[in-house]
Design a protein around this motif. Structure first.
Motif, PDB file in Angstrom:
ATOM      1  N   PRO A 189      48.358  47.778  46.804  1.00  0.00           N
ATOM      2  CA  PRO A 189      48.692  47.064  45.578  1.00  0.00           C
ATOM      3  C   PRO A 189      50.201  46.978  45.369  1.00  0.00           C
TER       4      PRO A 189
ATOM      5  N   LEU B  65      40.551  44.065  45.318  1.00  0.00           N
ATOM      6  CA  LEU B  65      40.435  43.578  46.697  1.00  0.00           C
ATOM      7  C   LEU B  65      39.386  42.472  46.690  1.00  0.00           C
TER       8      LEU B  65
ATOM      9  N   TRP C 243      44.395  47.266  52.155  1.00  0.00           N
ATOM     10  CA  TRP C 243      44.719  47.068  50.744  1.00  0.00           C
ATOM     11  C   TRP C 243      45.915  47.910  50.340  1.00  0.00           C
TER      12      TRP C 243
ATOM     13  N   PRO D 283      40.749  50.414  45.834  1.00  0.00           N
ATOM     14  CA  PRO D 283      40.613  49.082  45.241  1.00  0.00           C
ATOM     15  C   PRO D 283      39.307  48.874  44.487  1.00  0.00           C
TER      16      PRO D 283
ATOM     17  N   ALA E 275      45.136  39.379  43.310  1.00  0.00           N
ATOM     18  CA  ALA E 275      44.298  40.304  44.075  1.00  0.00           C
ATOM     19  C   ALA E 275      44.608  40.213  45.563  1.00  0.00           C
TER      20      ALA E 275
ATOM     21  N   SER F 106      46.542  43.128  41.423  1.00  0.00           N
ATOM     22  CA  SER F 106      46.611  43.574  42.819  1.00  0.00           C
ATOM     23  C   SER F 106      45.797  44.839  43.048  1.00  0.00           C
ATOM     24  N   ARG F 107      45.308  45.448  41.970  1.00  0.00           N
ATOM     25  CA  ARG F 107      44.420  46.602  42.122  1.00  0.00           C
ATOM     26  C   ARG F 107      43.033  46.175  42.588  1.00  0.00           C
TER      27      ARG F 107
END
Length: 357
Positions: free
Chosen positions: A329, A338, A327, A33, A313, A335-336
């Motif tokens: 994604p 954190l 984490w 992340p 995120a 969403s990559r």
């Protein structure tokens, strides 16, 4: 964040124990992340990033920028705005810091980034202000220094190439194409390992969109897109970010380089809510979502928690990431990242921050 037994978030992402010798197992061996510390003023975001720099400085390449510094607020008085942006200035500043040698390994060169930044800068050299052009050219060319040459020889090469660039402007017409031709010629001459590296970097631009396999056309298009501003400039800036990350990847490729460069390089971006923050964070997240990997451990500080680029995120509290980030994604670009909101500082934390030294 900085625990060693068991490893905290920083060593699990960087692969090195903080403030001491020794490696740490990676939590995410492949995709990992982009960490963003979020919250209001006075929560210690800058302090955390500064501590991360101190924890790894000299052991792995580290760069720290504060997006609220004056150098990113606007173009210098003698630099046309069409040939400058906060992102281009940030990339130059980050590369200069990452280039510094660390224990067991020499300087990292950035030939792809240097070629791209020269093409961008050339878009502002129509006034043929030779002293300024020489200063800008030499600063960018120094990104190619590996430290393998004696300083005198490195200086001679930089001087020779900058001379070629200035000589290319002897006419009265547009300067971008002649400067790019002179740069490519300088990058492609010679048979030493350094020149082979420069040739490989120049050839990289043959894959720029619509370049049709021509490095020269790729750099000309990059320069034109940058000058066009708006979405075209954002496209060019994304490619420059990718150039920096590809140069870094080269420094870690091969058995010998991996042996001498343990862990991951670290890039720290404070006040990422301000330009050039979004122009750095966005391209990294987009490339990672598209499967274009890099090996940099990114940490950023963000004032507030509502940045559009971080809408999806993954969110975790500081206590939740102590042992595992959790984490994972999804298909979305953001969403990559954190996102870790920092809690209010305790009185003890505040006293420690205010303590001299």
């Amino acid at each position: 964040m900085f625990d060693t037994e068991p490893p905290g978030l920083a060593p699990r992402l960087v692969g090195l124990l903080p403030f001491q010798e020794g490696s740490s197992p990676y939590e995410h061996a492949k995709e990992f992340p982009f960490v963003v510390f979020a919250g209001g003023r006075g929560l210690g975001k800058s302090a955390v990033l500064g501590e991360l720099r101190d924890a790894y400085l000299g052991r792995t390449p580290v760069a720290l920028i504060d997006c609220e510094e004056p150098q990113f607020a606007g173009a210098p008085p003698d630099r046309p705005r069409e040939a400058w942006s906060p992102v281009s200035q940030a990339l130059l500043t980050i590369a200069e810091q990452l280039a510094e040698p660390v224990t067991g390994a020499g300087r990292i060169p950035f030939p792809r980034l240097a070629a791209g930044l020269l093409a961008v800068a050339a878009g502002g050299w129509g006034d043929r202000d030779v002293p300024r052009i020489r200063r800008e050219t030499e600063r960018i060319l120094l990104l190619n220094d590996t430290g393998a040459w004696p300083p005198v020889l490195a200086g001679r090469w930089v001087g020779r190439v900058s001379g070629k660039v200035i000589a290319a402007m002897s006419g009265t017409g547009p300067v971008v194409e002649p400067i790019i031709e002179a740069t490519l010629e300088a990058f492609c001459e010679g048979v030493s390992p350094a020149h082979r590296r420069l040739r490989k970097a120049a050839a990289w631009y043959r894959d720029y969109p619509n370049a049709s396999g021509s490095p020269k056309l790729g750099l000309v298009l990059l320069s034109g897109h940058f000058r066009a501003c708006g979405g075209s400039r954002a496209h060019a800036e994304r490619y420059l970010v990718r150039a920096l990350l590809t140069d870094l990847d080269d420094a870690y490729t091969g058995a010998i380089q991996r042996t001498h460069r343990p862990g991951r390089p670290v890039v720290l971006i404070d006040n990422a809510q301000t330009a050039p923050g979004s122009g750095l964070v966005g391209p990294v997240l987009r490339d990672r979502a598209e499967g274009i990997a890099d090996r940099v451990a990114f940490f950023a500080g963000l004032r507030g928690q509502g940045h559009p680029a971080l809408r999806d995120a993954v969110r975790r509290t500081l206590s939740e990431v102590a042992l595992s980030s959790g984490w994972e994604p999804d298909a979305s670009i953001s969403s990559r990242a954190l996102l870790v909101p920092l809690p209010p500082l305790s009185p003890d934390d505040t006293a420690q921050e205010e303590r001299p030294g």
